[in-house]
Write a protein that holds these residues in place. Structure first.
Motif, PDB file in Angstrom:
ATOM      1  N   PRO B  55      -7.726  -1.809  -8.386  1.00  0.00           N
ATOM      2  CA  PRO B  55      -8.319  -0.911  -7.385  1.00  0.00           C
ATOM      3  C   PRO B  55      -7.599  -0.973  -6.044  1.00  0.00           C
ATOM      4  N   LEU B  60      -5.518   4.817   2.094  1.00  0.00           N
ATOM      5  CA  LEU B  60      -4.590   3.963   2.838  1.00  0.00           C
ATOM      6  C   LEU B  60      -3.195   3.969   2.222  1.00  0.00           C
TER       7      LEU B  60
ATOM      8  N   GLN C  21      -2.439  -1.462   5.283  1.00  0.00           N
ATOM      9  CA  GLN C  21      -3.891  -1.623   5.406  1.00  0.00           C
ATOM     10  C   GLN C  21      -4.354  -1.596   6.864  1.00  0.00           C
ATOM     11  N   ARG C  85      -8.893 -15.948   0.523  1.00  0.00           N
ATOM     12  CA  ARG C  85     -10.095 -15.263   0.039  1.00  0.00           C
ATOM     13  C   ARG C  85     -10.912 -14.650   1.175  1.00  0.00           C
ATOM     14  N   HIS C  89     -10.917  -7.574   1.564  1.00  0.00           N
ATOM     15  CA  HIS C  89     -11.612  -7.472   0.285  1.00  0.00           C
ATOM     16  C   HIS C  89     -10.562  -7.330  -0.813  1.00  0.00           C
ATOM     17  N   PRO C  90     -10.961  -7.515  -2.078  1.00  0.00           N
ATOM     18  CA  PRO C  90      -9.969  -7.462  -3.155  1.00  0.00           C
ATOM     19  C   PRO C  90      -9.044  -6.242  -3.095  1.00  0.00           C
ATOM     20  N   PRO C  91      -9.554  -5.030  -2.881  1.00  0.00           N
ATOM     21  CA  PRO C  91      -8.610  -3.905  -2.889  1.00  0.00           C
ATOM     22  C   PRO C  91      -7.646  -3.905  -1.707  1.00  0.00           C
ATOM     23  N   THR C  92      -8.073  -4.438  -0.567  1.00  0.00           N
ATOM     24  CA  THR C  92      -7.121  -4.480   0.560  1.00  0.00           C
ATOM     25  C   THR C  92      -6.116  -5.608   0.359  1.00  0.00           C
ATOM     26  N   ARG C  93      -6.525  -6.666  -0.333  1.00  0.00           N
ATOM     27  CA  ARG C  93      -5.559  -7.738  -0.631  1.00  0.00           C
ATOM     28  C   ARG C  93      -4.541  -7.272  -1.675  1.00  0.00           C
ATOM     29  N   ARG C  94      -4.948  -6.318  -2.497  1.00  0.00           N
ATOM     30  CA  ARG C  94      -4.032  -5.789  -3.497  1.00  0.00           C
ATOM     31  C   ARG C  94      -2.862  -5.075  -2.829  1.00  0.00           C
ATOM     32  N   ARG C  95      -3.103  -4.433  -1.726  1.00  0.00           N
ATOM     33  CA  ARG C  95      -2.034  -3.690  -1.041  1.00  0.00           C
ATOM     34  C   ARG C  95      -1.485  -4.455   0.155  1.00  0.00           C
TER      35      ARG C  95
END
Lengths: 794, 159, 271
Positions: B55, B60, C21, C85, C89-95
């Motif tokens: 996800p 963005l 982000q 951690r 959040h998980p999706p912002t850490r993904r990018r």
């Protein structure tokens, strides 16, 4: 009088899938912003930089020169072509148009609207619109706005007070004079709102040959087409609002009149479809979607046993720059002004004050949640003063189950309730006080919060004539039409938009219950406003009662028509026939099946009773079950039904960081006969989450020096995430309403009406060992920590 | 700017403004309206899509940044017209939504979570969806939906 | 890399885009108007993760999620694993990327606090390195020269056997920017006394700040409260709509005590 259907029910109250969910999980919802029309133009508003300023000049020449720009509409142009927006309060000199005319009254107010080939071009162009302002003094605080010499938001009105109503119900002075104990206090409810994840979106198309304005809008608004037509000087039947739009959350605020009037005007003026989809910043600053901001001053008179005999409450609401319907949010709580308590006398002073803030809009509960917070704070204070248990004080003040129907001093009769029963059932789940003490032993600040409150439901508009005698609207209906086609398929129509409350499921279950046909076989549609019967939209926690009632009534009429057909065709008196699952049985064993009945109605006219119209169709325009009387002696029957909720909450926080963490949340909930259990559960959980936001996180803050909003994005306006919302334990009780078709009451506002009060109570219980208290929302970590550190209260 | 986006298993050649976000390209250029705009500044998660199975917030990203990546939207997890995936069906079973606006993002997030972690704890579910705001449900029935989907997937082979 | 640097040199209004982000919301709100965006995410090797015996190096475009998922990195630099951690959040850490977070220099950024606390070095395109304590100058302001590109973060590995770390923060909501945060790495000698101590504060101060706590070396660390208070006393605390300076000072003190206690407890469990 409604004849109530009695349990056991075939479909009502059973676990059943929500039919709307199938399209939503597939990404198949039809939201207003999803609509694409050929030749559609896009809008971007030019917003005021100042909280109060005279508009000296608007130069749009550079913007208009940008390729792709079609128009820059100003307030003066719009005002010349339209009527002002409807004004709820009796304040004829508070005039409002979708765009500011001559003067801006809040930072973010729309000054002009740029229309272009794309949204991006419209945004580029609005930066080129030059507005020359002459800044004026402004006022942001409600109390300051009432002070002599305060800058006037609407100088022609002569004052910033938009509503000032004083009510005395019962022997208030006598009770206060005689009472052995009194206390007074002030609580503040911060300005927050429902903040749906979908912003407001509207598209309008003018059909010049038919002279019809088509409108697709993300709305939850009573009498929406009428208001657009009136403002645009169109006949009522020249505005066609498409109700089959899915609304991405509303919870009260999606009113959108100014948006729709403006876009409707542009669509006509430009003869092109025009759409306006707010971005989030526009939504939060200029979308006019902020909620109540209140200061309550309350006095209670009570005895040594903790029984409250009388209450004086002054509620001052800072409604922002324009009146709209927001002053009425002080009126609706009159219908449950004593909450679940047997308080015999009440004085209520309602003040709506204008300021240079964003105008206020209707929020879930329409003013009830702040009022409940004020009242529950008082009950806790009575317990504290007397050194009594907070649960016991509530038990002593509750209206008893054997006292219903119960007339409260302000004129509303509560339909039914069992408050003691639900309290006992809820606290039996856990001893949160013992759990609190264990947390305290670990060095945490820990507290138990309690709130017991009502959810008035089945919404009518009685507060309008009560607060504004010039307004005599008391009719407040909802409607349903059922049609059986020539192949026997059933289609039921509802006549308003829906914003997540599963109304299609509601209608299908209600019709299914009467026709004894599975809900899955019933299609539910939302025709446009020109094809619709009157409706007042899903406000006031009313649809289970009102749309459910209309659907049942219509289905009963249809069933009766089937019985008449069968009686005639079989030659058997109607009373001797038995209806079962769509088939009709005669005592002698003969029967007419559903399909045969349909055949007769649609194709075999010679078999119809004489005078009966062919086809199978029935409708109901269902009025609020308590009717619609005008107020008498400042008293009126407000909403007909009264759901009850009892909140029981454990909260803990580090004594320095003071970030409240909800450790356990138990709610007892009684909304009468439940129709769709999963829907009611979701409403309750969602309402609690919303209340957590209002209590702990959310506030539309404004810089006091500049008047600029400082919570204009989701980075600053803090909606609770999955981390902030605990698992909630629900305790059910069913106290049926005698007034409704299934005994149901409303649940659309459940959870939210008591959770802020309960959480505030828990925070104060946690702070109590430190000798400080806080009576304002939101209760944010720094506020709490500063109070603990300084040993002061707020 | 001419781009080729790989979305829901197919390549799409598109021509968009340089400044076009992936969200706008999906909605306005490819007509995939199941991806919704909520805040367009990266907080609410309403615009969530899967990028190479994980996800991300499509508001963005520029559309140009998605070139060469595998993009999956809510339309791409639906097995066939009128059918639902196990995860989607679980959301329906628990009524893990109300207005449906955040739902595509939630469903996609749940798909990705369960692929990476077939038996998530409640805390892991909460963490996974913590970047997706929902204003209707209070998250309770969404968490239940994901728990139910995990149980069902454990007994079946199809996601 | 060379191409990106050339574009930057040619156009002073160009901006580097990494995970986007932070920059993308600013673009959406039209708060920044770069003439050009240079996407560095696909520069080969810039997303490296090297774990050597004496140090680790994290490339500038290494996604935060890669930091979160690397067990080897968690073993090598446990403080980083604890802190990551808390980043969004998980999706912002993904990018989101390591370098993007560092170069953005938000006072509340967890990675910046870890870098300062562990005495890390920030690596530039020309092969030079800047100590983290010298890199963060003010909120959203770094010592990165005009036209330079941050290429990575180098953290020396702590090899002491009795080591413990702690990371905590307080934010309005989980995943929000910290109102105050604290990170700590401590090592103990054979007798259980403090052999080394690094304790940093973020969120509360304009830049992540290492507290001078040399006085605690050689002690059992059980009476650290006054030393922390003394170290915090001269520091300027930030104030905003969410929390004032007084709150941040108290929170910094409390969190510093807590992370020290966490780190100490962890170190004492090592044998």
């Amino acid at each position: 009088m409604t004849v109530q259907l009695q349990p056991p029910f075939r479909y009502v109250g059973h676990k059943r899938r929500v039919r709307e969910d199938r399209r939503f999980v597939a990404g198949g919802g039809h939201y207003a912003a999803d609509l694409v029309l050929p030749g559609m133009l896009h809008c971007a508003p030019v917003q005021s930089e100042h909280p109060c300023a005279r508009i000296v000049a608007i130069d749009a020449s550079a913007a208009l020169a940008l390729p792709g720009v079609h128009a820059v509409l100003t307030g003066a142009e719009l005002a010349a072509a339209t009527e002002p927006l409807m004004n709820g309060a009796n304040t004829p000199l508070v005039v409002r148009y979708p765009l500011a005319v001559g003067q801006v009254r809040y930072a973010g107010e729309w000054v002009a609207m740029v229309v272009a080939e794309s949204r991006a071009i419209a945004e580029d162009a609005r930066e080129l619109v030059r507005v020359e302002y002459e800044t004026l003094p402004f006022v942001l605080d409600g109390e300051a706005a009432m002070a002599p010499g305060a800058p006037l938001v609407h100088p022609p009105h002569g004052s910033n007070v938009l509503l000032d109503r004083h009510f005395v119900w019962g022997p208030v002075a006598e009770q206060f004079a005689a009472a052995p104990r009194k206390l007074s206090y002030r609580v503040r409810w911060g300005r927050s709102s429902t903040v749906p994840l979908e912003t407001f979106a509207v598209t309008a198309r003018w059909e010049p040959t038919d002279a019809v304005l088509d409108v697709w809008a993300s709305i939850q608004m009573p009498k929406f087409p009428d208001q657009i037509a009136r403002s645009l000087r169109l006949p009522g039947n020249a505005v066609r609002v498409h109700y089959d739009v899915d609304v991405g959350g509303s919870y009260g605020v999606k009113r959108g009149i100014k948006h729709a009037v403006l876009v409707g005007h542009l669509a006509r003026a430009l003869n092109r479809p025009v759409r306006l989809v707010e971005d989030r910043l526009e939504n939060m600053t200029g979308g006019d979607m902020q909620g109540p901001e209140r200061v309550f001053d309350v006095e209670l008179a009570f005895d040594d046993s903790g029984r409250v005999q009388a209450m004086k409450m002054r509620a001052l609401d800072n409604v922002g720059a324009y009146a709209g319907r927001s002053p009425f949010q002080l009126g609706k709580p009159i219908g449950a002004i004593v909450g679940p308590y047997a308080i015999a006398a009440v004085e209520y002073h309602a003040l709506a004050v204008a300021s240079n803030k964003t105008p206020q809009e209707a929020v879930r509960g329409f003013g009830q949640a702040p009022t409940n917070y004020a009242l529950e704070t008082g009950i806790d204070k009575v317990a504290a003063v007397l050194g009594l248990d907070r649960l016991e004080v509530r038990r002593r003040n509750f209206i008893r189950a054997d006292q219903f129907p119960y007339l409260i001093p302000s004129g509303t009769t509560y339909d039914s309730g069992n408050y003691h029963g639900l309290l006992d059932k809820t606290v039996a789940v856990a001893d949160l006080f013992a759990e609190r003490d264990a947390l305290r032993a670990q060095g945490l600040l820990a507290g138990v919060g309690i709130a017991s409150c009502l959810e008035p439901s089945g919404g009518n508009s009685s507060f309008e004539p009560l607060l504004n005698p010039a307004n005599r609207t008391t009719t407040w209906m909802e409607s349903c039409r059922i049609h059986v086609d020539g192949l026997g398929g059933i289609t039921a129509a509802m006549h308003t938009t829906t914003s997540g409350q599963a109304h299609e499921t509601l209608v299908s279950v209600a019709v299914a219950e009467v026709l004894e046909i599975p809900p899955e076989r019933i299609r539910v549609i939302r025709p446009d406003s020109l094809a619709s019967l009157p409706s007042n939209s899903p406000v006031g926690s009313r649809m289970a009662i009102m749309l459910g009632g209309a659907a049942v009534r219509a289905a009963q009429k249809l069933r009766h028509q089937l019985m008449q057909i069968a009686a005639h065709d079989l030659g058997v008196p109607l009373l001797h026939l038995r209806y079962s699952e769509g088939d009709i049985h005669a005592p002698d064993g003969r029967k007419l099946s559903w399909l045969e009945l349909v055949l007769i109605a649609h194709r075999e006219y010679f078999r119809l009773p004489e005078g009966m119209e062919p086809g199978l169709s029935a409708s109901s325009i269902y009025m609020v079950p308590t009717g619609g009387q005008l107020p008498l002696d400042d008293k009126v029957q407000m909403y007909p039904c009264h759901s009850f909720e009892f909140h029981y909450v454990l909260l803990a926080m580090d004594p320095v960081l003071c970030r409240p963490e909800i450790r356990r949340y138990i709610i007892g909930h009684d909304c009468g006969q439940v129709i769709s259990p999963d829907v009611v559960k979701g409403m309750t959980l969602g309402g609690i989450a919303h209340g957590i936001g209002a209590a702990l996180l959310e506030e539309f803050s404004v810089d006091a020096q500049t008047g600029q909003p400082t919570a204009a994005s989701f980075m600053d306006y803090l909606l609770p995430s999955a981390h902030e919302v605990p698992r909630v334990e629900i305790v059910h009780q069913v106290t049926r309403s005698p007034l409704t078709v299934f005994g149901q009451k409303g649940s659309g506002e459940s959870g939210y009406l008591g959770s802020p009060a309960a959480i505030a109570g828990a925070v104060n219980d946690a702070l109590a060992p430190r000798g400080v208290r806080v009576d304002q929302l939101p209760m944010r970590p720094a506020l709490l920590s500063d109070l603990v550190a300084e040993g002061t209260s707020a | 700017m001419q781009l080729t986006l790989h979305v829901n298993g197919a390549d799409h050649a598109i021509d968009v403004d340089d400044r076009t976000s992936l969200l706008d390209a999906l909605r306005d250029t490819l007509g995939l309206k199941g991806t919704h705009a909520g805040c367009e500044h990266g907080v609410c998660g309403t615009c969530t899509v899967l990028l190479n199975g994980e996800p991300v917030r499509s508001c963005l990203m520029l559309a140009a940044q998605a070139e060469g990546e595998v993009v999956t939207t809510i339309e791409g997890v639906t097995p066939a017209p009128g059918e639902l995936s196990v995860v989607q069906d679980s959301f329906v079973e628990t009524h893990g939504m109300q207005c449906g606006y955040c739902t595509p993002g939630m469903v996609l997030t749940a798909h990705a979570l369960l692929r990476a972690n077939p038996a998530p704890s409640r805390a892991e579910i909460v963490e996974a969806i913590s970047g997706n705001l929902c204003r209707c449900t209070g998250y309770g029935q969404i968490v239940e939906a994901i728990e139910l989907a995990a149980q069902r997937l454990a007994r079946s082979n199809t996601p | 890399m060379a191409q990106a640097l050339a574009w930057m040199a040619a156009d002073p209004d160009a901006r580097l885009l990494a995970g986007g982000q932070t920059l993308m919301p600013m673009l959406a709100m039209r708060l920044v108007r770069p003439s050009k965006l240079i996407d560095i995410a696909r520069i080969p090797g810039l997303d490296r993760l090297e774990i050597a015996a004496d140090r680790v190096e994290l490339g500038a475009t290494l996604r935060q999620v890669a930091v979160e998922r690397s067990a080897a990195l968690a073993e090598a630099v446990p403080l980083l694993a604890k802190a990551i951690r808390f980043v969004g959040h998980p999706p912002t850490r993904r990018r989101g990327t390591v370098g993007g977070s560092l170069a953005n220099a938000d006072p509340a950024a967890e990675l910046a606090l870890v870098a300062v606390t562990l005495g890390a070095e920030l690596l530039l395109h020309d092969g030079s390195a800047v100590a983290a304590v010298d890199f963060f100058l003010a909120p959203m302001t770094t010592a990165l020269p005009e036209g330079a590109m941050l290429t990575g973060l180098r953290i020396a590995r702590q090899s002491a056997p009795r080591r413990g770390t702690g990371f905590r923060e307080v934010a309005m909501r989980a995943g929000d920017y910290a109102l105050a945060s604290a990170a700590c790495e401590v090592t103990l000698d054979a007798a259980g006394r403090c052999a080394s101590l690094r304790l940093g504060i973020g969120g509360a101060t304009p830049v992540p700040t290492l507290l001078p706590l040399a006085a605690l070396l050689g002690t059992s660390l059980t009476e650290a409260k006054p030393a922390i208070a003394a170290a915090l006393a001269p520091l300027e605390m930030m104030s905003d709509g969410n929390a004032g300076a007084a709150y941040r000072r108290r929170a910094a003190q409390a969190l510093a005590e807590q992370v020290l206690a966490d780190a100490l407890a962890e170190a004492m469990r090592c044998n």
